[in-house]
Motif scaffolding. Structure first.
Motif, mmCIF file in Angstrom:
data_model
loop_
_atom_site.group_PDB
_atom_site.id
_atom_site.type_symbol
_atom_site.label_atom_id
_atom_site.label_comp_id
_atom_site.label_asym_id
_atom_site.label_seq_id
_atom_site.Cartn_x
_atom_site.Cartn_y
_atom_site.Cartn_z
ATOM 1 N N ASP A 36 4.187 15.919 14.016
ATOM 2 C CA ASP A 36 5.007 14.893 14.658
ATOM 3 C C ASP A 36 4.991 13.567 13.907
ATOM 4 O O ASP A 36 5.804 12.693 14.158
ATOM 5 N N THR A 37 4.057 13.410 13.004
ATOM 6 C CA THR A 37 3.786 12.121 12.373
ATOM 7 C C THR A 37 4.806 11.775 11.297
ATOM 8 O O THR A 37 5.072 12.569 10.403
ATOM 9 N N ILE A 38 5.347 10.557 11.393
ATOM 10 C CA ILE A 38 6.309 10.056 10.416
ATOM 11 C C ILE A 38 5.619 9.109 9.438
ATOM 12 O O ILE A 38 5.873 9.149 8.240
ATOM 13 N N LEU A 39 4.736 8.250 9.963
ATOM 14 C CA LEU A 39 4.093 7.221 9.151
ATOM 15 C C LEU A 39 2.699 6.946 9.687
ATOM 16 O O LEU A 39 2.511 6.873 10.902
ATOM 17 N N VAL A 40 1.739 6.816 8.791
ATOM 18 C CA VAL A 40 0.417 6.301 9.154
ATOM 19 C C VAL A 40 0.163 5.045 8.335
ATOM 20 O O VAL A 40 0.584 4.938 7.186
ATOM 21 N N TYR A 68 2.745 6.841 4.026
ATOM 22 C CA TYR A 68 1.402 6.281 4.202
ATOM 23 C C TYR A 68 1.409 4.863 3.660
ATOM 24 O O TYR A 68 1.750 4.645 2.495
ATOM 25 N N TRP A 69 1.092 3.906 4.502
ATOM 26 C CA TRP A 69 1.043 2.510 4.082
ATOM 27 C C TRP A 69 -0.387 2.018 4.132
ATOM 28 O O TRP A 69 -1.136 2.321 5.074
ATOM 29 N N ILE A 70 -0.762 1.240 3.128
ATOM 30 C CA ILE A 70 -2.104 0.666 3.057
ATOM 31 C C ILE A 70 -1.959 -0.860 3.112
ATOM 32 O O ILE A 70 -1.277 -1.450 2.272
ATOM 33 N N VAL A 71 -2.605 -1.461 4.109
ATOM 34 C CA VAL A 71 -2.549 -2.913 4.296
ATOM 35 C C VAL A 71 -3.911 -3.494 3.959
ATOM 36 O O VAL A 71 -4.933 -3.008 4.427
ATOM 37 N N ARG A 72 -3.902 -4.517 3.139
ATOM 38 C CA ARG A 72 -5.149 -5.223 2.789
ATOM 39 C C ARG A 72 -5.123 -6.601 3.444
ATOM 40 O O ARG A 72 -4.089 -7.261 3.463
ATOM 41 N N MET A 73 -6.295 -6.980 3.954
ATOM 42 C CA MET A 73 -6.433 -8.248 4.667
ATOM 43 C C MET A 73 -7.296 -9.221 3.861
ATOM 44 O O MET A 73 -8.170 -8.799 3.110
ATOM 45 N N ALA A 74 -7.082 -10.503 4.067
ATOM 46 C CA ALA A 74 -7.920 -11.527 3.446
ATOM 47 C C ALA A 74 -9.227 -11.621 4.222
ATOM 48 O O ALA A 74 -9.219 -11.668 5.461
ATOM 49 N N ILE A 83 0.792 -5.059 1.122
ATOM 50 C CA ILE A 83 1.187 -3.806 1.768
ATOM 51 C C ILE A 83 1.672 -2.867 0.667
ATOM 52 O O ILE A 83 2.592 -3.203 -0.089
ATOM 53 N N GLU A 84 1.021 -1.721 0.589
ATOM 54 C CA GLU A 84 1.410 -0.688 -0.363
ATOM 55 C C GLU A 84 2.069 0.430 0.430
ATOM 56 O O GLU A 84 1.463 1.002 1.331
ATOM 57 N N MET A 85 3.329 0.727 0.113
ATOM 58 C CA MET A 85 4.087 1.741 0.822
ATOM 59 C C MET A 85 4.190 2.984 -0.048
ATOM 60 O O MET A 85 4.740 2.922 -1.149
ATOM 61 N N LEU A 86 3.646 4.086 0.426
ATOM 62 C CA LEU A 86 3.605 5.325 -0.351
ATOM 63 C C LEU A 86 4.428 6.405 0.335
ATOM 64 O O LEU A 86 4.477 6.483 1.568
ATOM 65 N N THR A 87 5.056 7.246 -0.472
ATOM 66 C CA THR A 87 5.852 8.363 0.021
ATOM 67 C C THR A 87 5.380 9.630 -0.667
ATOM 68 O O THR A 87 5.126 9.636 -1.875
#
Length: 130
Positions: A36-40, A68-74, A83-87
């Motif tokens: 069911d998953t579209i994006l994590v 799959y998106w990877i978010v980095r925080m300060a 934000i790195e957006m991967l497909t």
């Protein structure tokens, strides 16, 4: 999201976007499965760098999750800085579908049509921070 019932395996991404589940499914009712998953989205912290950028990346690819998106925080809890957006490609590997860094000249943190239209400014992301 449910990965498998036997053996039982369940993942809890920081954020998950999944297809609408209209009909309850046995004991899982309307809880999402991998199918069911579209994006994590995973938010990286100093203690989860390897898990979020390497381990989960390969796991999610193996499960066939398309985005799959990877978010980095300060400073672990500050505002989002990238934000790195991967497909997932046809070879089962994630490839870049965009990278936004707060210090670049982008007004938007995300401005994409894939997997669905998302336009967010860095300020909008900041509003969720206490």
């Amino acid at each position: 999201m449910l990965v498998s019932e036997v053996p039982f395996h369940y993942k809890r991404p920081d954020t998950i976007v999944y297809r609408c589940i209209e009909t309850p499914r046995n004991r899982w009712k309307t809880k999402p499965t991998v199918a069911d998953t579209i994006l994590v989205v995973e938010v990286v912290s100093p203690t989860t760098v390897t898990a979020d950028t390497i381990d989960k990346r390969s796991e999610y690819a193996r499960y066939g999750i398309q985005h799959y998106w990877i978010v980095r925080m300060a400073n672990d809890d500050g505002p989002a800085v990238s934000i790195e957006m991967l497909t997932l490609n046809s070879e089962g590997r994630y490839v870049s579908n965009g990278f936004r860094n707060r210090t670049d000249d982008y007004a938007a943190a995300t401005d994409t049509l894939t997997p669905f239209p998302v336009l967010l400014t860095w300020e909008q992301l900041d509003e969720g921070i206490d």
